[in-house]
Design a protein around this motif. Structure first.
Motif, short mmCIF file in Angstrom:
data_model
loop_
_atom_site.label_atom_id
_atom_site.label_comp_id
_atom_site.label_asym_id
_atom_site.label_seq_id
_atom_site.Cartn_x
_atom_site.Cartn_y
_atom_site.Cartn_z
N MET A 1 0.86 -1.17 0.00
CA MET A 1 0.00 0.00 0.00
C MET A 1 0.90 1.23 0.00
N ASP A 2 0.58 2.17 -0.87
CA ASP A 2 1.34 3.41 -0.86
C ASP A 2 0.45 4.60 -1.14
N ALA A 3 0.91 5.76 -0.70
CA ALA A 3 0.21 7.01 -0.95
C ALA A 3 0.58 7.47 -2.35
N VAL A 4 -0.44 7.82 -3.14
CA VAL A 4 -0.19 8.27 -4.51
C VAL A 4 -0.85 9.62 -4.75
N LEU A 5 -0.22 10.38 -5.60
CA LEU A 5 -0.71 11.69 -6.00
C LEU A 5 -0.97 11.64 -7.49
N GLU A 6 -2.13 12.11 -7.93
CA GLU A 6 -2.43 12.15 -9.35
C GLU A 6 -1.82 13.42 -9.94
N THR A 7 -0.88 13.24 -10.86
CA THR A 7 -0.12 14.37 -11.39
C THR A 7 -0.97 15.27 -12.29
N VAL A 8 -0.56 16.52 -12.35
CA VAL A 8 -1.17 17.48 -13.27
C VAL A 8 -0.29 17.61 -14.50
N ASP A 9 -0.78 18.30 -15.50
CA ASP A 9 0.00 18.54 -16.72
C ASP A 9 1.09 19.56 -16.40
N THR B 1 3.17 2.21 7.57
CA THR B 1 4.15 2.25 6.47
C THR B 1 3.78 3.34 5.47
N VAL B 2 2.49 3.57 5.26
CA VAL B 2 2.05 4.68 4.39
C VAL B 2 2.51 6.00 5.01
N ARG B 3 2.26 6.17 6.31
CA ARG B 3 2.67 7.38 7.00
C ARG B 3 4.19 7.58 6.89
N ASP B 4 4.95 6.50 7.06
CA ASP B 4 6.40 6.60 6.96
C ASP B 4 6.82 7.02 5.55
N GLY B 5 6.15 6.51 4.53
CA GLY B 5 6.44 6.93 3.16
C GLY B 5 6.14 8.40 2.94
N LEU B 6 5.04 8.88 3.52
CA LEU B 6 4.72 10.31 3.41
C LEU B 6 5.75 11.17 4.15
N HIS B 7 6.17 10.72 5.32
CA HIS B 7 7.23 11.43 6.04
C HIS B 7 8.49 11.49 5.19
N GLY B 8 8.81 10.38 4.55
CA GLY B 8 10.00 10.34 3.69
C GLY B 8 9.90 11.31 2.53
N PHE B 9 8.72 11.40 1.91
CA PHE B 9 8.50 12.38 0.84
C PHE B 9 8.70 13.79 1.37
#
Length: 190
Positions: A1-9, A163-171
């Motif tokens: 599971m990971d946090a994802v952001l939908e990119t803009v143009d 683990t999702v929270r840790d990934g966001l902290h890393g970002f």
């Protein structure tokens, strides 16, 4: 599971360096991102949060774009949580209009709640104690989809979400300025 952001143009984006990613791509936020991916994520966040109700002036420089992002009361982040089960090769991605800012609502699944996962493709959640079943689509259908769901033991969700929270902290640690608004900051689990 990971946090994802939908990119803009970002084809015409020139305020800071960005990756040459197509719009509407799901970009995983993690400590393993390249500087250009971080630039794309920040450009997406800035784009979605640059319009303030009382300030309609165009944004002409990076400082102003980031200032507006940092002054936002609640950061809107298109995307959400993406789950991939490698054994059955099923991925459940956030649907349209889902927001990463609401990622903590996944913890409410442990209480029997169902978070909003967006529409089109309308991910589906089903509580089946002691697991929760997730399908990539079929959220609005009366019957369960015919494909195999991802099953997650409800008791495992808090650890998975850490683990999702840790990934966001890393970002955020890769970001040039981690002073994002309080609504986007990642508080410890309580």
């Amino acid at each position: 599971m990971d946090a994802v952001l939908e990119t803009v143009d970002t084809a015409d984006f020139s305020l800071w360096p960005v990756a040459g990613l197509p719009p509407h791509r799901l970009l995983a936020l993690s400590p393993h991102m390249t500087p250009l991916e971080v630039g794309t994520a920040l450009a997406t966040l800035a784009d979605y949060n640059s319009r303030t109700p009382d300030d309609h002036r165009p944004v002409t420089d990076a400082h102003e774009r980031i200032r507006r992002l940092l002054e936002t009361d609640k950061v809107i982040a298109p995307g959400g949580l993406r789950i991939h089960h490698t054994d059955i090769d099923v991925t459940v991605s956030p649907g349209c209009c889902c927001g990463l800012e609401d990622w903590r609502e996944w913890l409410d699944i442990t209480n029997g709640d169902t978070p909003w996962l967006g529409h089109d493709p309308s991910p589906r959640v089903e509580h089946a104690d002691p697991v929760v079943r997730l399908w990539p689509h079929g959220g609005d259908a009366a019957d369960a989809p015919s494909e195999r769901p991802i099953e997650i033991p409800v008791g495992d969700l808090p650890g998975i979400l850490r683990t999702v929270r840790d990934g966001l902290h890393g970002f955020l640690s890769l970001s040039p300025d981690s002073g994002l608004p309080a609504t986007f900051r990642l508080s410890p689990w309580t």
